[in-house]
Design a protein around this motif. Structure first.
Motif, mmCIF file in Angstrom:
data_model
loop_
_atom_site.group_PDB
_atom_site.id
_atom_site.type_symbol
_atom_site.label_atom_id
_atom_site.label_comp_id
_atom_site.label_asym_id
_atom_site.label_seq_id
_atom_site.Cartn_x
_atom_site.Cartn_y
_atom_site.Cartn_z
ATOM 1 N N ARG A 193 35.580 10.785 28.131
ATOM 2 C CA ARG A 193 35.438 9.326 28.131
ATOM 3 C C ARG A 193 33.995 8.990 28.492
ATOM 4 O O ARG A 193 33.409 9.605 29.382
ATOM 5 C CB ARG A 193 36.379 8.709 29.168
ATOM 6 N N ILE A 194 33.443 8.001 27.820
ATOM 7 C CA ILE A 194 32.075 7.557 28.071
ATOM 8 C C ILE A 194 32.114 6.191 28.745
ATOM 9 O O ILE A 194 32.794 5.281 28.265
ATOM 10 C CB ILE A 194 31.274 7.455 26.757
ATOM 11 N N CYS A 195 31.392 6.060 29.844
ATOM 12 C CA CYS A 195 31.214 4.772 30.520
ATOM 13 C C CYS A 195 29.724 4.456 30.513
ATOM 14 O O CYS A 195 28.893 5.340 30.687
ATOM 15 C CB CYS A 195 31.721 4.835 31.962
ATOM 16 N N ILE A 196 29.401 3.207 30.285
ATOM 17 C CA ILE A 196 28.004 2.790 30.243
ATOM 18 C C ILE A 196 27.785 1.812 31.387
ATOM 19 O O ILE A 196 28.535 0.844 31.548
ATOM 20 C CB ILE A 196 27.665 2.154 28.887
ATOM 21 N N HIS A 197 26.765 2.097 32.184
ATOM 22 C CA HIS A 197 26.429 1.279 33.348
ATOM 23 C C HIS A 197 25.010 0.753 33.193
ATOM 24 O O HIS A 197 24.277 1.159 32.295
ATOM 25 C CB HIS A 197 26.544 2.119 34.629
ATOM 26 N N ASP A 198 24.609 -0.141 34.075
ATOM 27 C CA ASP A 198 23.240 -0.645 34.056
ATOM 28 C C ASP A 198 22.273 0.509 34.281
ATOM 29 O O ASP A 198 22.253 1.109 35.350
ATOM 30 C CB ASP A 198 23.032 -1.708 35.144
ATOM 31 N N GLY A 199 21.513 0.873 33.259
ATOM 32 C CA GLY A 199 20.473 1.881 33.391
ATOM 33 C C GLY A 199 20.878 3.317 33.104
ATOM 34 O O GLY A 199 20.020 4.187 33.039
ATOM 35 N N TYR A 200 22.167 3.622 32.881
ATOM 36 C CA TYR A 200 22.575 5.011 32.610
ATOM 37 C C TYR A 200 23.967 5.055 31.999
ATOM 38 O O TYR A 200 24.699 4.075 31.996
ATOM 39 C CB TYR A 200 22.528 5.855 33.886
ATOM 40 N N GLY A 201 24.300 6.226 31.485
ATOM 41 C CA GLY A 201 25.633 6.465 30.950
ATOM 42 C C GLY A 201 26.305 7.568 31.739
ATOM 43 O O GLY A 201 25.652 8.347 32.447
ATOM 44 N N GLU A 202 27.620 7.626 31.604
ATOM 45 C CA GLU A 202 28.393 8.620 32.342
ATOM 46 C C GLU A 202 29.498 9.142 31.427
ATOM 47 O O GLU A 202 30.173 8.365 30.756
ATOM 48 C CB GLU A 202 28.987 7.956 33.572
ATOM 49 N N ALA A 203 29.656 10.461 31.388
ATOM 50 C CA ALA A 203 30.741 11.088 30.635
ATOM 51 C C ALA A 203 31.652 11.783 31.632
ATOM 52 O O ALA A 203 31.184 12.501 32.517
ATOM 53 C CB ALA A 203 30.182 12.098 29.639
ATOM 54 N N THR A 204 32.957 11.564 31.493
ATOM 55 C CA THR A 204 33.933 12.239 32.350
ATOM 56 C C THR A 204 35.015 12.821 31.455
ATOM 57 O O THR A 204 35.279 12.319 30.360
ATOM 58 C CB THR A 204 34.583 11.270 33.363
ATOM 59 N N GLY A 205 35.624 13.881 31.932
ATOM 60 C CA GLY A 205 36.699 14.482 31.165
ATOM 61 C C GLY A 205 37.048 15.849 31.690
ATOM 62 O O GLY A 205 36.777 16.189 32.845
ATOM 63 N N THR A 206 37.622 16.649 30.815
ATOM 64 C CA THR A 206 38.009 18.006 31.150
ATOM 65 C C THR A 206 37.395 18.947 30.129
ATOM 66 O O THR A 206 37.571 18.769 28.919
ATOM 67 C CB THR A 206 39.548 18.160 31.150
ATOM 68 N N LEU A 207 36.682 19.924 30.617
ATOM 69 C CA LEU A 207 36.006 20.920 29.791
ATOM 70 C C LEU A 207 36.964 22.076 29.532
ATOM 71 O O LEU A 207 37.603 22.567 30.455
ATOM 72 C CB LEU A 207 34.766 21.408 30.538
ATOM 73 N N HIS A 208 37.084 22.491 28.262
ATOM 74 C CA HIS A 208 37.887 23.677 27.951
ATOM 75 C C HIS A 208 37.243 24.874 28.625
ATOM 76 O O HIS A 208 36.032 25.061 28.548
ATOM 77 C CB HIS A 208 37.914 23.951 26.441
ATOM 78 N N GLY A 209 38.039 25.684 29.273
ATOM 79 C CA GLY A 209 37.518 26.882 29.929
ATOM 80 C C GLY A 209 37.453 28.049 28.979
ATOM 81 O O GLY A 209 38.108 28.078 27.947
ATOM 82 N N VAL A 210 36.635 29.047 29.341
ATOM 83 C CA VAL A 210 36.535 30.268 28.555
ATOM 84 C C VAL A 210 37.843 31.042 28.685
ATOM 85 O O VAL A 210 38.302 31.671 27.758
ATOM 86 C CB VAL A 210 35.336 31.118 29.025
#
Length: 173
Positions: free
Chosen positions: A51-68
């Motif tokens: 998920r992408i969130c956009i804030h004043d002056g920057y962006g933020e990505a959160t989620g779950t990374l597939h593991g090896v």
């Protein structure tokens, strides 16, 4: 059209305006950007969710990374994208990856950064861009980059040659 397709169409219209010689602007909201990133991820399968969130002056990505292996880790990236020069670049200010200590996180941090680098490696910037991050949206302003013809002037006096170029600047020999 879904959000990812609308974003793609807006980008195409933005680029067409610039290619036609007109300055242009385009604004994307968090939902559109998240949809486009998820459409890209559907092909790459790097994240379980993002998920992408956009804030004043920057962006933020959160989620779950597939593991090896069987391990998958929640992540949060905070930073900006810069559209300057010939290629865009990402500046990551902060990375959180699961609840693991830094020593254990090192390989996962590289895995989180690699997909971003992969996407940006193939992007060529042909104009001048400015990105403005505001709460919930990002605006990109594009200015047509005009090529400057290199018309040099050379002056020779007392054995010194000065060449002045609008592209390369002054040079003395």
């Amino acid at each position: 059209l879904d959000r990812a397709d609308r974003l793609r169409n807006d980008v195409e219209a933005f680029n067409a305006a610039l290619a036609g010689g007109s300055d242009a602007s385009v604004t994307f909201n968090e939902s559109e950007v998240s949809s486009r990133v998820n459409a890209w991820n559907d092909e790459k399968e790097i994240f379980k969710e993002i998920r992408i969130c956009i804030h004043d002056g920057y962006g933020e990505a959160t989620g779950t990374l597939h593991g090896v292996s069987v391990l998958a880790a929640a992540f949060r990236l905070k930073g900006t994208v810069e559209l300057a020069g010939d290629h865009p670049s990402v500046h990551i200010d902060d990375i959180d990856l699961g609840n693991m200590p830094s020593l254990v996180l090192a390989p996962w941090e590289g895995q989180a950064e690699n997909p971003i680098d992969e996407v940006l490696d193939g992007v060529d910037l042909h104009h001048t861009y400015t990105m403005t991050y505001a709460e919930g949206e990002v605006r990109i302003d594009g200015l047509v980059r005009h090529e400057v013809e290199d018309v040099s002037a050379t002056i020779v006096r007392d054995g010194v040659t000065v060449t002045i170029s609008p592209v390369r600047g002054p040079a003395w020999t």
